[in-house]
Design a protein around this motif. Structure first.
Motif, PDB file in Angstrom:
ATOM      1  N   ARG A 193       0.804  -1.102   0.000  1.00  0.00           N
ATOM      2  CA  ARG A 193      -0.026  -0.013  -0.046  1.00  0.00           C
ATOM      3  C   ARG A 193       0.890   1.282  -0.082  1.00  0.00           C
ATOM      4  O   ARG A 193       0.590   2.293  -0.709  1.00  0.00           O
ATOM      5  N   GLU A 194       1.900   1.179   0.631  1.00  0.00           N
ATOM      6  CA  GLU A 194       2.735   2.435   0.818  1.00  0.00           C
ATOM      7  C   GLU A 194       3.470   2.660  -0.699  1.00  0.00           C
ATOM      8  O   GLU A 194       3.509   3.829  -0.932  1.00  0.00           O
ATOM      9  N   LYS A 197       0.620   4.396  -2.600  1.00  0.00           N
ATOM     10  CA  LYS A 197       0.455   5.874  -1.982  1.00  0.00           C
ATOM     11  C   LYS A 197       1.464   6.857  -2.580  1.00  0.00           C
ATOM     12  O   LYS A 197       1.326   7.759  -2.970  1.00  0.00           O
ATOM     13  N   LYS A 198       2.586   6.170  -2.626  1.00  0.00           N
ATOM     14  CA  LYS A 198       4.003   7.057  -3.100  1.00  0.00           C
ATOM     15  C   LYS A 198       3.712   7.222  -4.511  1.00  0.00           C
ATOM     16  O   LYS A 198       3.941   8.378  -5.024  1.00  0.00           O
ATOM     17  N   VAL A 208       1.024   7.453  -6.234  1.00  0.00           N
ATOM     18  CA  VAL A 208      -0.394   8.229  -6.621  1.00  0.00           C
ATOM     19  C   VAL A 208      -0.257   9.592  -5.980  1.00  0.00           C
ATOM     20  O   VAL A 208      -0.149  10.448  -6.984  1.00  0.00           O
ATOM     21  N   PHE A 209       0.244   9.684  -4.708  1.00  0.00           N
ATOM     22  CA  PHE A 209       0.553  11.063  -4.213  1.00  0.00           C
ATOM     23  C   PHE A 209       1.804  11.743  -4.659  1.00  0.00           C
ATOM     24  O   PHE A 209       1.900  13.068  -4.800  1.00  0.00           O
TER      25      PHE A 209
END
Length: 107
Positions: A95-96, A99-100, A102-103
């Motif tokens: 998930r990390e 997130k990295k 996408v964000f």
């Protein structure tokens, strides 16, 4: 909940004024798209089961197996994935990492 039931009862009694119009349009469209028969080897077939069988056999023969005249490419491609790239494709993504990725687009 009582109001919803009353509305359903009222609609069932009075019906929707437009329903006859819309059902007429749907039935007309259904009739236009209906397959009434099919011409097989010069013979017109109208029996629904026979028409269905002809369609089934046509597509079964068409998609049964690939034709023998299909192009076969037997060569080495110059651009290949390395062993590391192949193993990277098969690893689990956390998930990390998502997130990295996408964000990181907006940051």
């Amino acid at each position: 909940m009582e109001m919803a039931q009353k509305t359903k009862i009222k609609w069932a009694i009075e019906e929707d004024e437009n329903s006859k119009y819309y059902h007429g349009i749907l039935n007309k469209r259904r009739n236009q798209l209906a397959i009434r028969g099919i011409l097989v080897e010069g013979i017109w077939i109208e029996d629904p089961l026979s028409v269905k069988g002809e369609f089934f056999s046509h597509f079964a023969n068409h998609f049964d197996k690939p034709p023998s005249y299909r192009l076969h490419v037997d060569m080495d491609f110059p651009n290949k994935l390395t062993i590391e790239q192949q193993s990277d494709l098969e690893t689990n993504i956390t998930r990390e990492e998502i997130k990295k990725a996408v964000f990181g687009l907006w940051g």
